[in-house]
Motif scaffolding. Structure first.
Motif, PDB file in Angstrom:
ATOM      1  N   ARG A  38       0.837  -1.202   0.000  1.00  7.25           N
ATOM      2  CA  ARG A  38       0.000   0.000   0.000  1.00  7.25           C
ATOM      3  C   ARG A  38       0.866   1.243   0.000  1.00  7.25           C
ATOM      4  O   ARG A  38       1.946   1.255   0.572  1.00  7.25           O
ATOM      5  CB  ARG A  38      -0.889   0.018   1.239  1.00  7.25           C
ATOM      6  N   ASP A  39       0.358   2.276  -0.648  1.00  6.76           N
ATOM      7  CA  ASP A  39       0.945   3.595  -0.535  1.00  6.76           C
ATOM      8  C   ASP A  39      -0.202   4.603  -0.654  1.00  6.76           C
ATOM      9  O   ASP A  39      -1.368   4.215  -0.663  1.00  6.76           O
ATOM     10  CB  ASP A  39       2.053   3.833  -1.569  1.00  6.76           C
ATOM     11  N   GLU A  40       0.123   5.867  -0.742  1.00  8.82           N
ATOM     12  CA  GLU A  40      -0.907   6.905  -0.786  1.00  8.82           C
ATOM     13  C   GLU A  40      -1.826   6.784  -1.996  1.00  8.82           C
ATOM     14  O   GLU A  40      -2.995   7.132  -1.933  1.00  8.82           O
ATOM     15  CB  GLU A  40      -0.257   8.291  -0.776  1.00  8.82           C
ATOM     16  N   GLU A  41      -1.300   6.318  -3.119  1.00 11.14           N
ATOM     17  CA  GLU A  41      -2.074   6.278  -4.356  1.00 11.14           C
ATOM     18  C   GLU A  41      -2.827   4.980  -4.592  1.00 11.14           C
ATOM     19  O   GLU A  41      -3.838   4.963  -5.296  1.00 11.14           O
ATOM     20  CB  GLU A  41      -1.154   6.520  -5.575  1.00 11.14           C
ATOM     21  N   SER A  42      -2.319   3.856  -4.065  1.00 10.15           N
ATOM     22  CA  SER A  42      -2.930   2.583  -4.450  1.00 10.15           C
ATOM     23  C   SER A  42      -2.683   1.477  -3.434  1.00 10.15           C
ATOM     24  O   SER A  42      -1.838   1.580  -2.562  1.00 10.15           O
ATOM     25  CB  SER A  42      -2.378   2.142  -5.813  1.00 10.15           C
ATOM     26  N   THR A  43      -3.439   0.412  -3.630  1.00  8.00           N
ATOM     27  CA  THR A  43      -3.237  -0.852  -2.920  1.00  8.00           C
ATOM     28  C   THR A  43      -3.017  -1.911  -3.986  1.00  8.00           C
ATOM     29  O   THR A  43      -3.766  -1.983  -4.966  1.00  8.00           O
ATOM     30  CB  THR A  43      -4.466  -1.218  -2.067  1.00  8.00           C
ATOM     31  N   ARG A  44      -1.976  -2.712  -3.814  1.00  6.11           N
ATOM     32  CA  ARG A  44      -1.648  -3.768  -4.767  1.00  6.11           C
ATOM     33  C   ARG A  44      -1.700  -5.105  -4.050  1.00  6.11           C
ATOM     34  O   ARG A  44      -1.127  -5.254  -2.974  1.00  6.11           O
ATOM     35  CB  ARG A  44      -0.250  -3.525  -5.353  1.00  6.11           C
ATOM     36  N   THR A  62       2.767 -10.440 -11.317  1.00  6.81           N
ATOM     37  CA  THR A  62       1.628  -9.601 -11.702  1.00  6.81           C
ATOM     38  C   THR A  62       0.831  -9.210 -10.458  1.00  6.81           C
ATOM     39  O   THR A  62       0.593 -10.031  -9.577  1.00  6.81           O
ATOM     40  CB  THR A  62       0.729 -10.352 -12.701  1.00  6.81           C
ATOM     41  N   LYS A  63       0.400  -7.946 -10.416  1.00  8.60           N
ATOM     42  CA  LYS A  63      -0.329  -7.427  -9.254  1.00  8.60           C
ATOM     43  C   LYS A  63      -1.652  -6.814  -9.698  1.00  8.60           C
ATOM     44  O   LYS A  63      -1.728  -6.198 -10.756  1.00  8.60           O
ATOM     45  CB  LYS A  63       0.500  -6.356  -8.545  1.00  8.60           C
ATOM     46  N   LEU A  64      -2.678  -6.995  -8.868  1.00  6.89           N
ATOM     47  CA  LEU A  64      -3.923  -6.263  -9.063  1.00  6.89           C
ATOM     48  C   LEU A  64      -3.750  -4.936  -8.344  1.00  6.89           C
ATOM     49  O   LEU A  64      -3.342  -4.898  -7.184  1.00  6.89           O
ATOM     50  CB  LEU A  64      -5.102  -7.009  -8.440  1.00  6.89           C
ATOM     51  N   VAL A  65      -4.059  -3.847  -9.015  1.00  5.66           N
ATOM     52  CA  VAL A  65      -3.867  -2.520  -8.451  1.00  5.66           C
ATOM     53  C   VAL A  65      -5.223  -1.855  -8.269  1.00  5.66           C
ATOM     54  O   VAL A  65      -6.020  -1.786  -9.206  1.00  5.66           O
ATOM     55  CB  VAL A  65      -2.965  -1.648  -9.363  1.00  5.66           C
ATOM     56  N   TYR A  66      -5.466  -1.377  -7.054  1.00  2.00           N
ATOM     57  CA  TYR A  66      -6.687  -0.641  -6.738  1.00  2.00           C
ATOM     58  C   TYR A  66      -6.298   0.781  -6.393  1.00  2.00           C
ATOM     59  O   TYR A  66      -5.427   1.008  -5.557  1.00  2.00           O
ATOM     60  CB  TYR A  66      -7.408  -1.284  -5.551  1.00  2.00           C
ATOM     61  N   ARG A  67      -6.971   1.731  -7.035  1.00  2.00           N
ATOM     62  CA  ARG A  67      -6.728   3.144  -6.771  1.00  2.00           C
ATOM     63  C   ARG A  67      -8.037   3.789  -6.346  1.00  2.00           C
ATOM     64  O   ARG A  67      -9.100   3.479  -6.899  1.00  2.00           O
ATOM     65  CB  ARG A  67      -6.202   3.847  -8.011  1.00  2.00           C
ATOM     66  N   ALA A  68      -7.950   4.706  -5.396  1.00  2.00           N
ATOM     67  CA  ALA A  68      -9.125   5.452  -4.975  1.00  2.00           C
ATOM     68  C   ALA A  68      -9.478   6.457  -6.052  1.00  2.00           C
ATOM     69  O   ALA A  68      -8.612   7.088  -6.644  1.00  2.00           O
ATOM     70  CB  ALA A  68      -8.875   6.170  -3.657  1.00  2.00           C
ATOM     71  N   ASP A  69     -10.768   6.597  -6.325  1.00  2.00           N
ATOM     72  CA  ASP A  69     -11.230   7.569  -7.289  1.00  2.00           C
ATOM     73  C   ASP A  69     -11.693   8.798  -6.517  1.00  2.00           C
ATOM     74  O   ASP A  69     -12.671   8.741  -5.794  1.00  2.00           O
ATOM     75  CB  ASP A  69     -12.367   6.974  -8.112  1.00  2.00           C
TER      76      ASP A  69
END
Length: 156
Positions: free
Chosen positions: A42-48, A145-152
């Motif tokens: 995790r970081d500020e922009e996304s969760t992988r 390979t990673k699934l990346v989730y970003r907050a909209d």
């Protein structure tokens, strides 16, 4: 040991932790890194989320750790050929189960291929086992390979 993962707004998480601590003996392990075989970054922009370790363990378990990778999990225009029965049906089912777990958790890219090999659980053939190994070879090539989730920021 019972593990618990709290997800939500920071203030809500802190309030839930205080309630749990008042009722149970517990320890806060901090930011999540691994849960049920799923690695988390995790970081500020996304969760992988990804399962590199789980894939490597599975490849080793089935003797595929040194296999050469392929570009797709299933051959294009595949036509199943009836060949002799695969002798170790338990091994086949264990492999399909492991692949299904990956498909459900972090690897939707193998879902179609896994659904096709799952149809042969009752009576797998040597050809079906070749297709199971092909999916593993694909995972060998794409294990990071990673699934990346970003907050909209536009969503409410």
């Amino acid at each position: 040991v019972d593990d618990c993962l709290l997800v939500g707004e920071e203030t809500d998480i802190q309030r839930a932790k205080q309630i749990l601590i008042s009722q149970f003996k517990m320890k806060d392990l901090g930011e999540i890194k691994l849960i049920i075989g799923i690695q988390v970054e995790r970081d500020e922009e996304s969760t992988r989320i990804f399962q590199t370790r789980k894939i490597e363990e599975m490849l080793t378990r089935f003797g595929m750790q040194d296999c050469r990778g392929v570009d797709t999990p299933f051959p294009p225009n595949y036509q199943r050929v009836q060949t002799k029965p695969f002798q170790d049906q338990t091994k086949y089912r264990e492999a399909v189960g492991a692949l299904n777990y990956l498909a459900v958790c972090t690897r939707p890219d193998i879902s179609y291929a896994v659904s096709q090999i799952s149809k042969q659980m009752q009576n797998p053939t040597e050809e079906d086992w070749i297709q199971v190994k092909r999916i593993m070879r694909y995972l060998q090539k794409t294990k990071d390979t990673k699934l990346v989730y970003r907050a909209d920021s536009k969503s409410t």
